[in-house]
Design a protein around this motif. Structure first.
Motif, PDB file in Angstrom:
ATOM      1  N   GLN A 169       0.852  -1.188   0.000  1.00 28.34           N
ATOM      2  CA  GLN A 169       0.000   0.000   0.000  1.00 28.34           C
ATOM      3  C   GLN A 169       0.884   1.232   0.000  1.00 28.34           C
ATOM      4  O   GLN A 169       1.920   1.245   0.674  1.00 28.34           O
ATOM      5  N   GLU A 187       1.551   2.659   3.464  1.00 29.31           N
ATOM      6  CA  GLU A 187       2.384   1.745   4.239  1.00 29.31           C
ATOM      7  C   GLU A 187       3.849   1.877   3.820  1.00 29.31           C
ATOM      8  O   GLU A 187       4.747   1.967   4.659  1.00 29.31           O
ATOM      9  N   TYR A 188       4.092   1.908   2.501  1.00 33.67           N
ATOM     10  CA  TYR A 188       5.464   2.015   2.032  1.00 33.67           C
ATOM     11  C   TYR A 188       6.024   3.398   2.336  1.00 33.67           C
ATOM     12  O   TYR A 188       7.218   3.539   2.576  1.00 33.67           O
ATOM     13  N   PHE A 189       5.152   4.417   2.357  1.00 36.51           N
ATOM     14  CA  PHE A 189       5.613   5.764   2.702  1.00 36.51           C
ATOM     15  C   PHE A 189       6.302   5.758   4.064  1.00 36.51           C
ATOM     16  O   PHE A 189       7.366   6.347   4.251  1.00 36.51           O
ATOM     17  N   ILE A 196       7.783   3.262   5.620  1.00 39.01           N
ATOM     18  CA  ILE A 196       9.075   2.578   5.552  1.00 39.01           C
ATOM     19  C   ILE A 196      10.101   3.475   4.862  1.00 39.01           C
ATOM     20  O   ILE A 196      11.235   3.623   5.309  1.00 39.01           O
ATOM     21  N   TRP A 197       9.666   4.114   3.782  1.00 37.34           N
ATOM     22  CA  TRP A 197      10.548   4.949   2.968  1.00 37.34           C
ATOM     23  C   TRP A 197      11.062   6.146   3.756  1.00 37.34           C
ATOM     24  O   TRP A 197      12.256   6.460   3.721  1.00 37.34           O
ATOM     25  N   ARG A 230      15.586  -3.358   3.411  1.00 39.87           N
ATOM     26  CA  ARG A 230      14.209  -3.222   3.881  1.00 39.87           C
ATOM     27  C   ARG A 230      13.261  -2.923   2.721  1.00 39.87           C
ATOM     28  O   ARG A 230      12.162  -3.461   2.639  1.00 39.87           O
ATOM     29  N   ARG A 231      13.707  -2.071   1.816  1.00 44.85           N
ATOM     30  CA  ARG A 231      12.900  -1.739   0.644  1.00 44.85           C
ATOM     31  C   ARG A 231      12.667  -2.985  -0.210  1.00 44.85           C
ATOM     32  O   ARG A 231      11.542  -3.293  -0.601  1.00 44.85           O
ATOM     33  N   GLN A 243      12.898  -6.100   0.701  1.00 42.25           N
ATOM     34  CA  GLN A 243      12.068  -7.060   1.417  1.00 42.25           C
ATOM     35  C   GLN A 243      10.595  -6.688   1.285  1.00 42.25           C
ATOM     36  O   GLN A 243       9.748  -7.545   1.068  1.00 42.25           O
ATOM     37  N   TYR A 244      10.321  -5.383   1.408  1.00 48.19           N
ATOM     38  CA  TYR A 244       8.929  -4.950   1.301  1.00 48.19           C
ATOM     39  C   TYR A 244       8.359  -5.310  -0.065  1.00 48.19           C
ATOM     40  O   TYR A 244       7.260  -5.855  -0.168  1.00 48.19           O
ATOM     41  N   ARG A 265       8.262  -9.350  -0.548  1.00 43.58           N
ATOM     42  CA  ARG A 265       7.248 -10.055   0.247  1.00 43.58           C
ATOM     43  C   ARG A 265       5.832  -9.720  -0.179  1.00 43.58           C
ATOM     44  O   ARG A 265       4.927 -10.523  -0.002  1.00 43.58           O
ATOM     45  N   ASN A 266       5.643  -8.520  -0.723  1.00 47.79           N
ATOM     46  CA  ASN A 266       4.298  -8.130  -1.131  1.00 47.79           C
ATOM     47  C   ASN A 266       3.967  -8.551  -2.550  1.00 47.79           C
ATOM     48  O   ASN A 266       2.876  -8.303  -3.028  1.00 47.79           O
ATOM     49  N   GLY A 287       4.534 -15.101  -1.041  1.00 44.91           N
ATOM     50  CA  GLY A 287       5.345 -13.946  -1.379  1.00 44.91           C
ATOM     51  C   GLY A 287       6.763 -14.355  -1.739  1.00 44.91           C
ATOM     52  O   GLY A 287       7.206 -15.446  -1.407  1.00 44.91           O
ATOM     53  N   PHE A 288       7.455 -13.461  -2.458  1.00 46.11           N
ATOM     54  CA  PHE A 288       8.876 -13.677  -2.710  1.00 46.11           C
ATOM     55  C   PHE A 288       9.644 -13.234  -1.466  1.00 46.11           C
ATOM     56  O   PHE A 288       9.094 -12.579  -0.587  1.00 46.11           O
ATOM     57  N   GLU A 289      10.906 -13.611  -1.392  1.00 47.02           N
ATOM     58  CA  GLU A 289      11.714 -13.229  -0.237  1.00 47.02           C
ATOM     59  C   GLU A 289      13.053 -12.700  -0.726  1.00 47.02           C
ATOM     60  O   GLU A 289      13.615 -13.218  -1.689  1.00 47.02           O
TER      61      GLU A 289
END
Lengths: 332, 356
Positions: B26, B29-31, B33-34, B55-56, B58-59, B62-63, B70-72
């Motif tokens: 979303q 949500e990413y905002f 983290i960013w 972290r970016r 991974q986000y 995984r999404n 999800g991918f990892e």
């Protein structure tokens, strides 16, 4: 840790193949239990839970490379604290909107502070360490480039050029020394009425500018302005700062690499206007030191502006002419 | 040029099932983290950028879901930091050499050019090896020599033909990269049509040329049509603004078209083992997304950036699916290969991330 009575759906993978096994995950005070096609239990100490990132799936890592995919939820954070994982500072920062807001404001303020104070300081520092050979090579290259692309040999009479050179050589800088420079006369063609200061202290002035001037003091004012650029090593600082800005913008905006050039370009405009103001102040001091009125420079600037017409003011490399004229003490 | 590769036609049989990729991230949500990433990167003078990248990634990994999983991303921050330090040091040395003497500068440029295939190879290897789905990792089997051939040697032909071979070069390069991916014992195979690449690039050029001609006609007509000098000045200003806007529009539209066509051409002719991909990017939709993203980023001084990135990821995932021939349960991790890759790691500094 509270007792988690309910169980959650998950998918078990053995870590060697992509075969998904539907399981139910149940947690009690000491153990994690799997039910369904795989039936097993592990003490929490043997488990690791992947960190929370947004609301994406979590992984419970089992001994031996197998793992369980589960939906996100607060129950796993509780587990993570008892198991190997942790609910770190990051998750707490990201989870609270107040922290996010503070981060956003802090980021903006820090960017602004770096732009206003840190960058000029580091530019100053780096410029001092640039080797002289580099400087002279760059400037001879830029003079070559000027001659090849933008300018033609001057068509002014030699006597006129020599007279201007001699007069300017008789001037003294604000601290009372003969001006250190090499003057080059060129026909502007694509540059029009213009004057430039190169890295090495070479100053280029175009015939068009000389012809636009009403008297020699106006021309000498322009030369003093360019000498101000030379004195403060503006050309070098501009080069270094351009490189630094691109590197910084790349680091910050790693996500949008194609925009960094534009952003760095826009950011450097403010410095370029500061440089012009600094050079104007130097020119004013120098003109006064030589018994001339700085207004001469202002008059020439105003005349040049009339020839140009308006434009998008925000995107100018030079400050507004009225502002400059005012600083130089001209009456409008 | 032997670009005709015969591949078994993809037809939907009862055993086939289409699995849609899905992006569940979303913007808001990413905002969060960013912005936290950005703040910590600034506070640590850039050092945190390696952790921020993990972290970016991974986000976004995984999404991105395929068949509910999800991918990892497994990249380690220290490997990324090492790579970044190497790149920054190389740039510094290169600039210093150039400053000391032009000859050394040229030498540095040649070294950089020769090193490019290694850098590309290393970046893709790192990325592939650190991406997994359901516990099975991707891997890249390409070699530095292979990348040098398709990137540098073929690149010479682009120079010689003054760009005419450009689409061919891109086609060969992407074919090489995609055909050298492996997932759980299954090799990827890519055979994108050369004709599609030429058609897309030609249409892109045509768009741009027609756009510039249209701008020219309108601008000249408008300015000379005004009667007074003042009118001409005003008309010229108006025209300049319009031309600028129009040009940006053209650029985005032609760019979206190119991106959609090339993306579809590549993915629709890529398989992994018996499974095929289906890509359905639309130029018009892409254009709307890219343009509104750009406007949002400019109007918010960059704060819209994370939202823009999420919107793009959403659209890309929604237009890509895997046409599975049978079950997706049968990918098996290659133990031996994993071990061999680890051996290479030590020899070739594999755990260095050179991709930005």
């Amino acid at each position: 840790m509270s007792t988690l009575a309910s169980d959650y759906p998950g998918r078990y993978f053995d870590g060697r193949s992509t075969r998904a096994v539907e399981v139910r995950v149940r947690c009690d005070d000491t153990m994690l239990h799997l039910a369904g096609e795989v039936v097993a239990s592990w003490p929490y100490a043997q488990l690791q839970i992947s960190e929370r990132i947004g609301r994406s799936q979590r992984r419970i890592l089992l001994p031996g490379g197998a793992f369980i995919e589960v939906g996100d939820g607060p129950q796993w954070d509780g587990l993570a604290q008892t198991g190997g994982g942790h609910m770190g500072l990051l998750q707490r920062l990201e989870a609270h909107w107040q922290a996010v807001l503070v981060s956003a404001v802090a980021t903006v303020l820090l960017c602004w502070a770096a732009y206003i104070w840190l960058l000029p300081l580091s530019v100053e520092w780096v410029s001092r360490w640039v080797p002289e050979t580099w400087v002279s090579r760059l400037s001879s290259e830029s003079l070559d480039l000027l001659d090849r692309v933008y300018t033609a040999p001057s068509t002014l009479p030699a006597a006129r050029r020599e007279a201007l050179t001699a007069t300017f050589a008789s001037w003294r800088t604000p601290d009372g020394r003969p001006p250190p420079y090499r003057l080059h006369f060129r026909q502007g063609t694509r540059l029009g009425a213009n004057a430039l200061a190169l890295l090495s202290g070479d100053i280029v002035i175009t015939d068009e500018l000389i012809l636009k001037a009403k008297d020699d003091d106006e021309i000498l004012g322009v030369l003093a302005h360019e000498l101000g650029h030379v004195h403060a090593r503006h050309a070098l600082r501009q080069t270094v700062q351009g490189a630094l800005l691109v590197v910084l913008a790349n680091l910050m905006l790693g996500d949008a690499a194609d925009m960094t050039g534009t952003v760095a370009g826009l950011l450097s405009l403010r410095y370029s206007r500061d440089f012009e103001r600094e050079a104007d102040d130097y020119a004013a001091r120098m003109m006064r030191a030589n018994g001339r009125d700085p207004a001469h420079l202002a008059h020439l600037l105003q005349r040049l502006e009339q020839g140009n017409g308006g434009g998008l003011d925000y995107f100018r490399t030079h400050p507004l002419t009225e502002e400059r004229a005012h600083r130089l003490g001209a009456t409008p | 040029m032997n670009d005709v590769v015969f591949a078994p036609a993809v037809t939907a049989t009862p055993a086939q099932q289409e699995h849609q990729f899905e992006f569940t991230g979303q913007g808001g949500e990413y905002f969060r983290i960013w912005i936290v990433n950005l703040l910590l990167t600034i506070v640590t003078l850039g050092l945190y950028s390696a952790w921020a990248k993990v972290r970016r990634e991974q986000y976004f990994h995984r999404n991105t879901l395929l068949d509910g999983s999800g991918f990892e991303y497994h990249g380690q921050p220290w490997s990324i930091l090492k790579g970044r330090i190497i790149v920054v040091a190389a740039i510094l040395v290169y600039n210093l050499l150039g400053g000391l003497s032009p000859v050394l500068g040229v030498a540095g440029m040649i070294v950089l050019l020769v090193a490019t295939p290694w850098i590309i190879c290393q970046a893709i290897r790192f990325r592939a090896a650190n991406t997994s789905w359901r516990g099975v990792h991707l891997s890249f089997t390409g070699t530095v020599g292979g990348v040098a051939r398709v990137y540098l040697l073929n690149g010479l032909l682009v120079l010689v033909t003054l760009g005419l071979a450009g689409p061919w070069w891109l086609n060969r390069f992407q074919t090489y990269l995609f055909s050298n991916l492996r997932f759980g014992g299954q090799q990827f195979a890519a055979y994108p049509s050369l004709k599609a690449y030429y058609r897309a690039c030609f249409a892109f050029l045509l768009f741009m040329v027609l756009g510039v001609v249209a701008i020219g006609v309108v601008a000249v007509g408008g300015v000379s049509g005004a009667s007074t000098a003042a009118g001409r000045g005003a008309a010229a200003m108006l025209m300049a603004t319009m031309v600028f806007g129009f040009y940006i529009g053209m650029y985005f539209f032609a760019g979206s078209y190119l991106r959609a066509r090339l993306g579809n051409a590549l993915w629709n002719d890529t398989r992994v083992g018996p499974h095929a991909f289906v890509s359905d990017l639309r130029a018009r939709r892409l254009f709307v997304i890219l343009l509104t993203n750009a406007l949002g980023i400019v109007c918010t001084l960059g704060l819209f950036l994370p939202v823009a990135k999420v919107r793009m990821a959403r659209y890309r995932a929604a237009t890509l699916s895997l046409l599975a021939a049978g079950s997706l349960d049968d990918f098996v991790a290659e133990q031996e290969q994993q071990v061999r890759a680890l051996g290479e790691q030590a020899a070739e500094l594999l755990d260095v991330d050179l991709g930005f």
